[in-house]
Design a protein around this motif. Structure first.
Motif, PDB file in Angstrom:
ATOM      1  N   UNK A 216       0.838  -1.208   0.000  1.00 15.73           N
ATOM      2  CA  UNK A 216       0.000   0.000   0.000  1.00 15.73           C
ATOM      3  C   UNK A 216       0.871   1.254   0.000  1.00 15.73           C
ATOM      4  N   UNK A 217       1.886   1.281   0.854  1.00 18.30           N
ATOM      5  CA  UNK A 217       2.772   2.446   0.907  1.00 18.30           C
ATOM      6  C   UNK A 217       3.577   2.593  -0.376  1.00 18.30           C
ATOM      7  N   UNK A 218       3.962   1.463  -0.980  1.00 17.19           N
ATOM      8  CA  UNK A 218       4.735   1.519  -2.219  1.00 17.19           C
ATOM      9  C   UNK A 218       3.904   2.112  -3.357  1.00 17.19           C
ATOM     10  N   UNK A 219       2.651   1.697  -3.485  1.00 12.48           N
ATOM     11  CA  UNK A 219       1.799   2.214  -4.567  1.00 12.48           C
ATOM     12  C   UNK A 219       1.638   3.725  -4.457  1.00 12.48           C
ATOM     13  N   UNK A 220       1.437   4.212  -3.234  1.00 11.41           N
ATOM     14  CA  UNK A 220       1.300   5.661  -3.042  1.00 11.41           C
ATOM     15  C   UNK A 220       2.609   6.377  -3.388  1.00 11.41           C
ATOM     16  N   UNK A 221       3.732   5.824  -2.926  1.00 16.13           N
ATOM     17  CA  UNK A 221       5.026   6.461  -3.197  1.00 16.13           C
ATOM     18  C   UNK A 221       5.369   6.410  -4.689  1.00 16.13           C
ATOM     19  N   UNK A 222       5.016   5.311  -5.366  1.00 18.47           N
ATOM     20  CA  UNK A 222       5.332   5.192  -6.800  1.00 18.47           C
ATOM     21  C   UNK A 222       4.536   6.204  -7.626  1.00 18.47           C
ATOM     22  N   UNK A 223       3.266   6.374  -7.303  1.00 19.10           N
ATOM     23  CA  UNK A 223       2.441   7.340  -8.034  1.00 19.10           C
ATOM     24  C   UNK A 223       2.943   8.763  -7.833  1.00 19.10           C
ATOM     25  N   UNK A 224       3.547   9.034  -6.681  1.00 15.67           N
ATOM     26  CA  UNK A 224       4.053  10.377  -6.393  1.00 15.67           C
ATOM     27  C   UNK A 224       5.532  10.538  -6.731  1.00 15.67           C
TER      28      UNK A 224
END
Length: 469
Positions: A216-224
Protein backbone atom coordinates in the motif's frame (compact mmCIF):
# COMPACT_ATOMS: atom_id res chain seq x y z
CA UNK A 1 -22.13 -38.89 12.67
CA UNK A 2 -22.17 -37.29 9.21
CA UNK A 3 -24.93 -34.72 9.74
CA UNK A 4 -24.07 -31.04 9.37
CA UNK A 5 -24.89 -29.97 12.93
CA UNK A 6 -22.61 -32.61 14.42
CA UNK A 7 -19.77 -31.58 12.12
CA UNK A 8 -20.23 -27.98 13.21
CA UNK A 9 -20.13 -28.96 16.88
CA UNK A 10 -17.00 -31.09 16.36
CA UNK A 11 -15.27 -28.23 14.49
CA UNK A 12 -16.02 -25.79 17.34
CA UNK A 13 -14.66 -28.30 19.87
CA UNK A 14 -11.46 -28.85 17.87
CA UNK A 15 -10.87 -25.09 17.58
CA UNK A 16 -11.29 -24.63 21.34
CA UNK A 17 -8.91 -27.51 22.09
CA UNK A 18 -6.35 -26.10 19.64
CA UNK A 19 -6.56 -22.70 21.34
CA UNK A 20 -6.02 -24.34 24.73
CA UNK A 21 -3.06 -26.29 23.31
CA UNK A 22 -1.48 -23.00 22.17
CA UNK A 23 -1.95 -21.52 25.66
CA UNK A 24 -0.35 -24.62 27.22
CA UNK A 25 2.59 -24.30 24.82
CA UNK A 26 3.04 -20.64 25.77
CA UNK A 27 3.06 -21.56 29.46
CA UNK A 28 5.99 -23.94 29.01
CA UNK A 29 9.34 -22.46 30.00
CA UNK A 30 11.62 -22.69 26.96
CA UNK A 31 15.17 -22.27 28.24
CA UNK A 32 17.17 -22.53 25.01
CA UNK A 33 16.87 -21.10 21.52
CA UNK A 34 16.23 -24.58 20.16
CA UNK A 35 13.31 -25.13 22.54
CA UNK A 36 11.80 -21.73 21.75
CA UNK A 37 12.05 -22.40 18.01
CA UNK A 38 10.42 -25.82 18.42
CA UNK A 39 7.60 -24.28 20.47
CA UNK A 40 6.96 -21.60 17.82
CA UNK A 41 6.78 -24.17 15.03
CA UNK A 42 4.37 -26.24 17.13
CA UNK A 43 2.13 -23.22 17.70
CA UNK A 44 2.32 -22.35 14.01
CA UNK A 45 1.04 -25.87 13.23
CA UNK A 46 -1.87 -25.35 15.64
CA UNK A 47 -2.71 -21.96 14.12
CA UNK A 48 -2.71 -23.45 10.62
CA UNK A 49 -5.16 -26.14 11.75
CA UNK A 50 -7.38 -23.49 13.38
CA UNK A 51 -7.43 -21.56 10.10
CA UNK A 52 -8.36 -24.67 8.09
CA UNK A 53 -11.15 -25.69 10.47
CA UNK A 54 -12.48 -22.12 10.58
CA UNK A 55 -12.78 -22.09 6.79
CA UNK A 56 -14.67 -25.39 6.86
CA UNK A 57 -16.90 -24.08 9.64
CA UNK A 58 -17.64 -20.95 7.63
CA UNK A 59 -18.67 -23.05 4.62
CA UNK A 60 -21.00 -25.11 6.85
CA UNK A 61 -22.65 -21.96 8.18
CA UNK A 62 -23.04 -20.61 4.64
CA UNK A 63 -25.15 -23.73 3.92
CA UNK A 64 -25.13 -23.30 0.16
CA UNK A 65 -26.64 -26.76 -0.41
CA UNK A 66 -29.38 -26.20 2.24
CA UNK A 67 -28.58 -29.38 4.23
CA UNK A 68 -28.11 -27.53 7.52
CA UNK A 69 -31.46 -25.76 7.30
CA UNK A 70 -33.25 -29.00 6.36
CA UNK A 71 -31.76 -30.70 9.44
CA UNK A 72 -32.89 -27.84 11.66
CA UNK A 73 -36.40 -28.03 10.17
CA UNK A 74 -36.49 -31.80 10.72
CA UNK A 75 -35.45 -31.45 14.39
CA UNK A 76 -37.83 -28.58 15.12
CA UNK A 77 -40.83 -29.84 13.15
CA UNK A 78 -43.80 -31.91 14.23
CA UNK A 79 -41.86 -35.17 13.88
CA UNK A 80 -38.89 -34.21 16.05
CA UNK A 81 -39.27 -37.27 18.30
CA UNK A 82 -39.30 -39.67 15.37
CA UNK A 83 -36.23 -37.89 13.95
CA UNK A 84 -34.47 -38.17 17.31
CA UNK A 85 -35.14 -41.90 17.64
CA UNK A 86 -34.14 -42.48 14.04
CA UNK A 87 -30.73 -40.93 14.70
CA UNK A 88 -30.39 -42.84 17.96
CA UNK A 89 -31.09 -46.04 16.03
CA UNK A 90 -28.28 -45.22 13.58
CA UNK A 91 -25.82 -44.71 16.49
CA UNK A 92 -26.79 -47.99 18.18
CA UNK A 93 -26.52 -49.85 14.91
CA UNK A 94 -23.02 -48.50 14.38
CA UNK A 95 -21.81 -49.61 17.84
CA UNK A 96 -23.49 -52.99 17.42
CA UNK A 97 -21.64 -53.45 14.15
CA UNK A 98 -18.27 -52.33 15.61
CA UNK A 99 -18.39 -53.36 19.31
CA UNK A 100 -14.62 -53.26 19.94
CA UNK A 101 -13.87 -49.93 18.23
CA UNK A 102 -11.46 -47.89 20.36
CA UNK A 103 -12.16 -44.22 20.84
CA UNK A 104 -9.36 -41.89 21.96
CA UNK A 105 -10.47 -38.68 23.66
CA UNK A 106 -9.81 -35.64 21.42
CA UNK A 107 -7.86 -33.82 24.13
CA UNK A 108 -5.22 -36.58 24.25
CA UNK A 109 -3.98 -35.63 20.78
CA UNK A 110 -3.05 -32.09 21.85
CA UNK A 111 -1.55 -33.21 25.16
CA UNK A 112 0.67 -35.62 23.23
CA UNK A 113 1.70 -32.95 20.71
CA UNK A 114 2.62 -30.49 23.48
CA UNK A 115 4.64 -33.03 25.47
CA UNK A 116 6.33 -34.79 22.55
CA UNK A 117 9.95 -33.75 22.11
CA UNK A 118 12.31 -36.37 20.75
CA UNK A 119 15.35 -36.62 18.50
CA UNK A 120 13.25 -36.56 15.33
CA UNK A 121 12.08 -33.02 16.21
CA UNK A 122 15.69 -31.87 16.57
CA UNK A 123 16.54 -33.50 13.25
CA UNK A 124 13.67 -31.66 11.59
CA UNK A 125 14.92 -28.34 12.96
CA UNK A 126 18.47 -29.09 11.84
CA UNK A 127 17.27 -29.84 8.30
CA UNK A 128 15.54 -26.46 8.07
CA UNK A 129 18.75 -24.45 8.45
CA UNK A 130 22.25 -24.46 7.07
CA UNK A 131 25.22 -24.63 9.42
CA UNK A 132 25.93 -20.93 8.93
CA UNK A 133 22.39 -19.96 10.02
CA UNK A 134 22.73 -21.47 13.51
CA UNK A 135 19.07 -22.53 13.82
CA UNK A 136 17.83 -19.14 12.64
CA UNK A 137 20.16 -16.94 14.66
CA UNK A 138 22.20 -15.71 11.68
CA UNK A 139 21.84 -15.07 7.95
CA UNK A 140 23.56 -17.28 5.38
CA UNK A 141 24.13 -14.84 2.51
CA UNK A 142 27.06 -16.70 0.92
CA UNK A 143 25.13 -17.67 -2.22
CA UNK A 144 23.55 -14.19 -2.49
CA UNK A 145 26.95 -12.56 -1.97
CA UNK A 146 28.35 -14.64 -4.83
CA UNK A 147 25.48 -13.48 -7.07
CA UNK A 148 26.15 -9.88 -6.05
CA UNK A 149 29.86 -10.13 -6.85
CA UNK A 150 29.03 -11.43 -10.34
CA UNK A 151 26.81 -8.42 -11.14
CA UNK A 152 28.38 -5.91 -13.51
CA UNK A 153 29.35 -2.38 -12.41
CA UNK A 154 28.72 -2.97 -8.69
CA UNK A 155 31.24 -2.11 -5.99
CA UNK A 156 32.93 -5.29 -4.82
CA UNK A 157 32.23 -5.61 -1.09
CA UNK A 158 33.46 -8.27 1.29
CA UNK A 159 30.92 -10.42 3.11
CA UNK A 160 30.79 -8.25 6.25
CA UNK A 161 30.25 -5.03 4.27
CA UNK A 162 27.63 -6.79 2.17
CA UNK A 163 25.67 -7.74 5.30
CA UNK A 164 25.53 -4.06 6.24
CA UNK A 165 24.63 -2.60 2.83
CA UNK A 166 22.85 -5.31 0.80
CA UNK A 167 19.54 -3.35 0.96
CA UNK A 168 21.04 0.05 0.03
CA UNK A 169 19.56 -0.06 -3.47
CA UNK A 170 19.68 3.69 -4.10
CA UNK A 171 23.49 3.95 -3.84
CA UNK A 172 25.02 0.47 -3.98
CA UNK A 173 23.41 -0.70 -7.23
CA UNK A 174 23.81 1.51 -10.35
CA UNK A 175 20.74 2.15 -12.50
CA UNK A 176 22.52 0.74 -15.55
CA UNK A 177 22.14 -2.85 -14.26
CA UNK A 178 18.60 -2.67 -12.88
CA UNK A 179 17.01 -3.79 -16.13
CA UNK A 180 19.38 -6.73 -16.64
CA UNK A 181 18.17 -10.33 -16.21
CA UNK A 182 21.01 -11.03 -13.77
CA UNK A 183 19.86 -8.26 -11.42
CA UNK A 184 16.23 -9.44 -11.56
CA UNK A 185 17.32 -13.01 -10.79
CA UNK A 186 19.38 -11.65 -7.90
CA UNK A 187 16.34 -9.81 -6.47
CA UNK A 188 14.18 -12.91 -6.86
CA UNK A 189 16.75 -14.97 -4.94
CA UNK A 190 16.94 -12.34 -2.19
CA UNK A 191 13.14 -12.14 -1.79
CA UNK A 192 12.81 -15.93 -1.77
CA UNK A 193 15.55 -16.35 0.84
CA UNK A 194 14.23 -13.69 3.23
CA UNK A 195 10.66 -14.98 2.93
CA UNK A 196 11.90 -18.53 3.60
CA UNK A 197 13.93 -17.28 6.57
CA UNK A 198 10.80 -15.76 8.11
CA UNK A 199 8.93 -19.06 7.74
CA UNK A 200 11.79 -21.08 9.26
CA UNK A 201 13.20 -18.77 11.95
CA UNK A 202 10.10 -16.71 12.88
CA UNK A 203 7.08 -18.89 12.07
CA UNK A 204 4.70 -16.76 14.17
CA UNK A 205 5.60 -13.50 12.39
CA UNK A 206 2.75 -12.20 10.21
CA UNK A 207 4.61 -11.77 6.91
CA UNK A 208 1.38 -11.25 4.99
CA UNK A 209 0.49 -8.16 7.01
CA UNK A 210 3.99 -6.73 6.48
CA UNK A 211 3.72 -7.30 2.71
CA UNK A 212 0.23 -5.77 2.47
CA UNK A 213 1.27 -2.68 4.39
CA UNK A 214 4.44 -2.35 2.31
CA UNK A 215 2.45 -2.74 -0.93
CA UNK A 216 0.00 0.00 0.00
CA UNK A 217 2.77 2.45 0.91
CA UNK A 218 4.74 1.52 -2.22
CA UNK A 219 1.80 2.21 -4.57
CA UNK A 220 1.30 5.66 -3.04
CA UNK A 221 5.03 6.46 -3.20
CA UNK A 222 5.33 5.19 -6.80
CA UNK A 223 2.44 7.34 -8.03
CA UNK A 224 4.05 10.38 -6.39
CA UNK A 225 7.59 9.55 -7.59
CA UNK A 226 8.97 9.10 -4.07
CA UNK A 227 10.34 5.54 -4.28
CA UNK A 228 14.01 5.62 -3.25
CA UNK A 229 16.24 5.29 -6.31
CA UNK A 230 13.30 5.70 -8.73
CA UNK A 231 12.34 9.35 -8.14
CA UNK A 232 11.21 11.64 -10.95
CA UNK A 233 10.56 15.37 -11.14
CA UNK A 234 7.13 16.58 -10.07
CA UNK A 235 6.92 18.57 -13.33
CA UNK A 236 7.01 15.38 -15.38
CA UNK A 237 4.39 12.78 -16.01
CA UNK A 238 5.59 9.39 -14.78
CA UNK A 239 5.26 7.71 -18.19
CA UNK A 240 7.10 10.45 -20.05
CA UNK A 241 9.90 10.61 -17.53
CA UNK A 242 10.46 6.85 -17.57
CA UNK A 243 10.35 5.86 -21.22
CA UNK A 244 12.68 8.72 -22.26
CA UNK A 245 15.17 7.80 -19.51
CA UNK A 246 15.72 11.49 -18.70
CA UNK A 247 14.84 13.97 -15.98
CA UNK A 248 14.46 17.74 -16.41
CA UNK A 249 14.82 20.49 -13.84
CA UNK A 250 13.10 23.23 -15.91
CA UNK A 251 9.67 23.16 -17.53
CA UNK A 252 10.92 25.02 -20.64
CA UNK A 253 13.61 22.40 -21.32
CA UNK A 254 11.07 19.63 -20.80
CA UNK A 255 8.58 21.25 -23.21
CA UNK A 256 11.30 21.56 -25.83
CA UNK A 257 12.26 17.93 -25.39
CA UNK A 258 8.67 16.80 -26.02
CA UNK A 259 8.76 18.35 -29.51
CA UNK A 260 11.92 16.46 -30.44
CA UNK A 261 12.02 13.48 -32.82
CA UNK A 262 13.37 11.13 -30.16
CA UNK A 263 10.51 11.85 -27.77
CA UNK A 264 7.86 11.63 -30.52
CA UNK A 265 9.23 8.28 -31.65
CA UNK A 266 9.26 7.01 -28.06
CA UNK A 267 5.70 8.26 -27.61
CA UNK A 268 4.56 6.30 -30.66
CA UNK A 269 6.12 3.15 -29.26
CA UNK A 270 4.45 3.83 -25.94
CA UNK A 271 1.05 4.18 -27.62
CA UNK A 272 1.71 0.90 -29.44
CA UNK A 273 2.08 -0.84 -26.08
CA UNK A 274 5.80 -1.74 -26.12
CA UNK A 275 7.49 0.48 -23.52
CA UNK A 276 4.52 0.20 -21.17
CA UNK A 277 5.69 -3.30 -20.47
CA UNK A 278 9.14 -1.88 -19.80
CA UNK A 279 7.65 0.62 -17.36
CA UNK A 280 5.80 -2.19 -15.61
CA UNK A 281 9.08 -4.08 -15.35
CA UNK A 282 10.70 -1.08 -13.66
CA UNK A 283 7.83 -0.93 -11.22
CA UNK A 284 8.14 -4.65 -10.48
CA UNK A 285 11.86 -4.23 -9.85
CA UNK A 286 11.26 -1.24 -7.55
CA UNK A 287 8.62 -3.23 -5.65
CA UNK A 288 11.04 -6.10 -5.03
CA UNK A 289 13.66 -3.66 -3.75
CA UNK A 290 11.12 -2.07 -1.41
CA UNK A 291 9.99 -5.48 -0.17
CA UNK A 292 13.59 -6.52 0.57
CA UNK A 293 14.10 -3.30 2.54
CA UNK A 294 10.99 -4.03 4.64
CA UNK A 295 12.11 -7.62 5.20
CA UNK A 296 15.54 -6.40 6.30
CA UNK A 297 14.02 -3.86 8.72
CA UNK A 298 11.90 -6.58 10.33
CA UNK A 299 14.99 -8.81 10.63
CA UNK A 300 17.36 -6.08 11.83
CA UNK A 301 18.18 -8.01 15.01
CA UNK A 302 19.24 -11.05 12.98
CA UNK A 303 21.38 -8.82 10.74
CA UNK A 304 23.25 -7.36 13.73
CA UNK A 305 23.78 -10.82 15.21
CA UNK A 306 25.07 -12.05 11.85
CA UNK A 307 27.57 -9.19 11.58
CA UNK A 308 28.82 -9.78 15.10
CA UNK A 309 29.17 -13.49 14.39
CA UNK A 310 31.18 -12.85 11.21
CA UNK A 311 33.46 -10.39 13.02
CA UNK A 312 34.05 -12.87 15.81
CA UNK A 313 34.86 -15.70 13.42
CA UNK A 314 37.29 -13.54 11.46
CA UNK A 315 39.29 -13.00 14.64
CA UNK A 316 39.61 -16.74 15.35
CA UNK A 317 42.48 -18.96 14.28
CA UNK A 318 41.90 -22.40 12.75
CA UNK A 319 42.66 -24.03 16.09
CA UNK A 320 40.18 -21.76 17.89
CA UNK A 321 37.47 -22.53 15.33
CA UNK A 322 37.90 -26.26 15.91
CA UNK A 323 37.74 -25.73 19.67
CA UNK A 324 34.61 -23.61 19.27
CA UNK A 325 32.86 -26.35 17.28
CA UNK A 326 33.77 -28.90 19.95
CA UNK A 327 32.53 -26.54 22.67
CA UNK A 328 29.18 -26.11 20.86
CA UNK A 329 28.76 -29.88 20.74
CA UNK A 330 29.50 -30.10 24.48
CA UNK A 331 27.00 -27.31 25.25
CA UNK A 332 24.27 -29.07 23.23
CA UNK A 333 24.94 -32.32 25.11
CA UNK A 334 24.80 -30.47 28.45
CA UNK A 335 21.52 -28.80 27.52
CA UNK A 336 19.98 -32.13 26.61
CA UNK A 337 21.17 -33.69 29.88
CA UNK A 338 19.84 -30.76 31.95
CA UNK A 339 16.36 -30.65 30.38
CA UNK A 340 14.85 -32.40 33.39
CA UNK A 341 16.52 -30.04 35.83
CA UNK A 342 13.98 -27.29 36.49
CA UNK A 343 16.09 -25.36 39.03
CA UNK A 344 16.94 -21.96 37.58
CA UNK A 345 19.92 -19.91 38.71
CA UNK A 346 18.79 -16.89 40.70
CA UNK A 347 20.68 -13.95 39.23
CA UNK A 348 18.62 -10.74 39.59
CA UNK A 349 21.71 -8.49 39.27
CA UNK A 350 22.77 -10.26 36.05
CA UNK A 351 26.27 -10.88 37.32
CA UNK A 352 28.81 -12.64 35.06
CA UNK A 353 29.02 -16.42 35.44
CA UNK A 354 32.10 -18.05 36.95
CA UNK A 355 33.89 -21.27 36.00
CA UNK A 356 31.19 -23.33 37.75
CA UNK A 357 28.34 -21.76 35.75
CA UNK A 358 27.08 -19.75 38.75
CA UNK A 359 27.13 -15.95 39.23
CA UNK A 360 30.35 -14.62 40.73
CA UNK A 361 30.12 -12.96 44.19
CA UNK A 362 28.97 -9.37 44.17
CA UNK A 363 32.06 -8.17 46.08
CA UNK A 364 34.27 -9.68 43.36
CA UNK A 365 32.12 -7.99 40.73
CA UNK A 366 32.66 -4.62 42.45
CA UNK A 367 36.37 -5.28 43.11
CA UNK A 368 37.15 -5.75 39.44
CA UNK A 369 34.87 -2.89 38.44
CA UNK A 370 32.87 -5.03 36.05
CA UNK A 371 29.90 -2.70 36.39
CA UNK A 372 31.87 0.29 35.03
CA UNK A 373 31.44 0.94 31.31
CA UNK A 374 34.39 2.07 29.16
CA UNK A 375 33.26 3.08 25.64
CA UNK A 376 35.78 3.40 22.81
CA UNK A 377 34.84 5.52 19.81
CA UNK A 378 37.71 4.10 17.73
CA UNK A 379 36.20 0.61 18.17
CA UNK A 380 32.86 1.80 16.82
CA UNK A 381 31.54 2.92 20.25
CA UNK A 382 32.00 -0.60 21.59
CA UNK A 383 31.59 -0.71 25.39
CA UNK A 384 34.08 -2.65 27.54
CA UNK A 385 32.99 -3.75 31.01
CA UNK A 386 35.72 -3.35 33.59
CA UNK A 387 39.16 -1.75 33.60
CA UNK A 388 40.97 -4.99 32.81
CA UNK A 389 39.05 -5.61 29.60
CA UNK A 390 39.47 -1.94 28.67
CA UNK A 391 43.26 -1.96 29.10
CA UNK A 392 43.57 -5.24 27.23
CA UNK A 393 41.55 -4.14 24.20
CA UNK A 394 44.18 -1.62 22.97
CA UNK A 395 46.24 -4.53 21.61
CA UNK A 396 43.29 -6.57 20.34
CA UNK A 397 42.02 -6.84 16.77
CA UNK A 398 39.01 -4.53 17.12
CA UNK A 399 41.03 -1.51 18.25
CA UNK A 400 43.85 -2.29 15.82
CA UNK A 401 41.35 -2.45 12.97
CA UNK A 402 39.85 0.90 14.01
CA UNK A 403 43.28 2.55 14.09
CA UNK A 404 44.10 1.06 10.70
CA UNK A 405 40.90 2.54 9.27
CA UNK A 406 41.94 5.94 10.62
CA UNK A 407 45.38 5.58 8.99
CA UNK A 408 47.16 5.84 12.35
CA UNK A 409 49.73 3.28 13.60
CA UNK A 410 48.63 1.51 16.77
CA UNK A 411 51.73 2.30 18.87
CA UNK A 412 52.15 2.72 22.62
CA UNK A 413 51.75 6.51 22.29
CA UNK A 414 48.02 6.02 21.62
CA UNK A 415 47.31 3.90 24.70
CA UNK A 416 44.31 5.27 26.63
CA UNK A 417 43.18 7.26 23.55
CA UNK A 418 39.56 6.37 22.75
CA UNK A 419 38.29 9.45 20.85
CA UNK A 420 38.89 9.76 17.10
CA UNK A 421 39.57 13.51 17.31
CA UNK A 422 42.09 12.97 20.13
CA UNK A 423 43.88 10.30 18.11
CA UNK A 424 44.18 12.59 15.07
CA UNK A 425 45.39 15.48 17.24
CA UNK A 426 48.06 13.36 18.94
CA UNK A 427 49.14 11.88 15.60
CA UNK A 428 49.68 15.35 14.10
CA UNK A 429 51.58 16.44 17.20
CA UNK A 430 53.86 13.40 17.08
CA UNK A 431 54.59 13.99 13.39
CA UNK A 432 55.54 17.59 14.09
CA UNK A 433 57.81 16.62 16.97
CA UNK A 434 59.40 13.81 15.00
CA UNK A 435 58.48 11.24 17.64
CA UNK A 436 56.68 9.04 15.15
CA UNK A 437 58.36 5.65 14.98
CA UNK A 438 59.62 4.51 11.59
CA UNK A 439 58.07 1.29 10.42
CA UNK A 440 60.57 -1.55 10.39
CA UNK A 441 59.28 -4.72 8.78
CA UNK A 442 61.72 -6.99 10.57
CA UNK A 443 60.61 -5.96 14.04
CA UNK A 444 57.11 -4.53 13.61
CA UNK A 445 55.50 -6.77 10.96
CA UNK A 446 53.79 -9.73 12.62
CA UNK A 447 53.32 -13.29 11.36
CA UNK A 448 51.15 -16.06 12.78
CA UNK A 449 51.81 -19.81 12.58
CA UNK A 450 49.18 -22.54 12.29
CA UNK A 451 48.90 -22.83 16.08
CA UNK A 452 48.12 -19.14 16.58
CA UNK A 453 51.56 -18.07 17.87
CA UNK A 454 52.58 -14.54 16.80
CA UNK A 455 56.20 -13.58 15.87
CA UNK A 456 57.81 -10.60 14.22
CA UNK A 457 59.07 -11.09 10.67
CA UNK A 458 62.71 -11.64 11.58
CA UNK A 459 61.99 -14.31 14.20
CA UNK A 460 59.41 -16.00 11.98
CA UNK A 461 61.85 -16.28 9.05
CA UNK A 462 64.61 -17.68 11.26
CA UNK A 463 62.34 -20.33 12.80
CA UNK A 464 60.99 -21.27 9.38
CA UNK A 465 64.48 -21.70 7.91
CA UNK A 466 65.43 -23.93 10.85
CA UNK A 467 62.36 -26.10 10.20
CA UNK A 468 60.88 -25.43 13.62
CA UNK A 469 57.60 -24.06 12.14
Amino acid sequence: MNNVLERQRAAHEDIERLEQAIVDQFMQDAKTHRERLHAEHTMDTFLTRISEKSHRLYDLYEDQDGLRQSEINALSGSSEFSEFYERLKVIKEHHRKYPNETVEPPEMEFIYLNQRKDESDDDELEKMFSGEEGLGRYFDFNALHAQYINLKSVKKLDYLQYLSDFDNFAQLYPKSIKSSPEYKAYLDSMVAYLRSFFERAKPLFDVGELENRARKEFEEAWDEGRVSGWEWSTQEKPGEALFCQKQFTKQSVFDGHKNGKKHIKAQEKLDAGGPKTKEDQRKATAWKETLIIRYADALSDVREESKANVERKQALTDKERILEQEQEEVEIAEQESDEEDEDRIYNPLKLPLGWDGKPIPYWLYKLHGLGVEYPCEICGNYVYMGRKAFDKHFQEWRHAHGMRCLGIPNTRHFHEITKIDDAYTLYEKLKKEGVQEDFKAETMEEFEDTEGNVFNKKTYEELRRQGIL
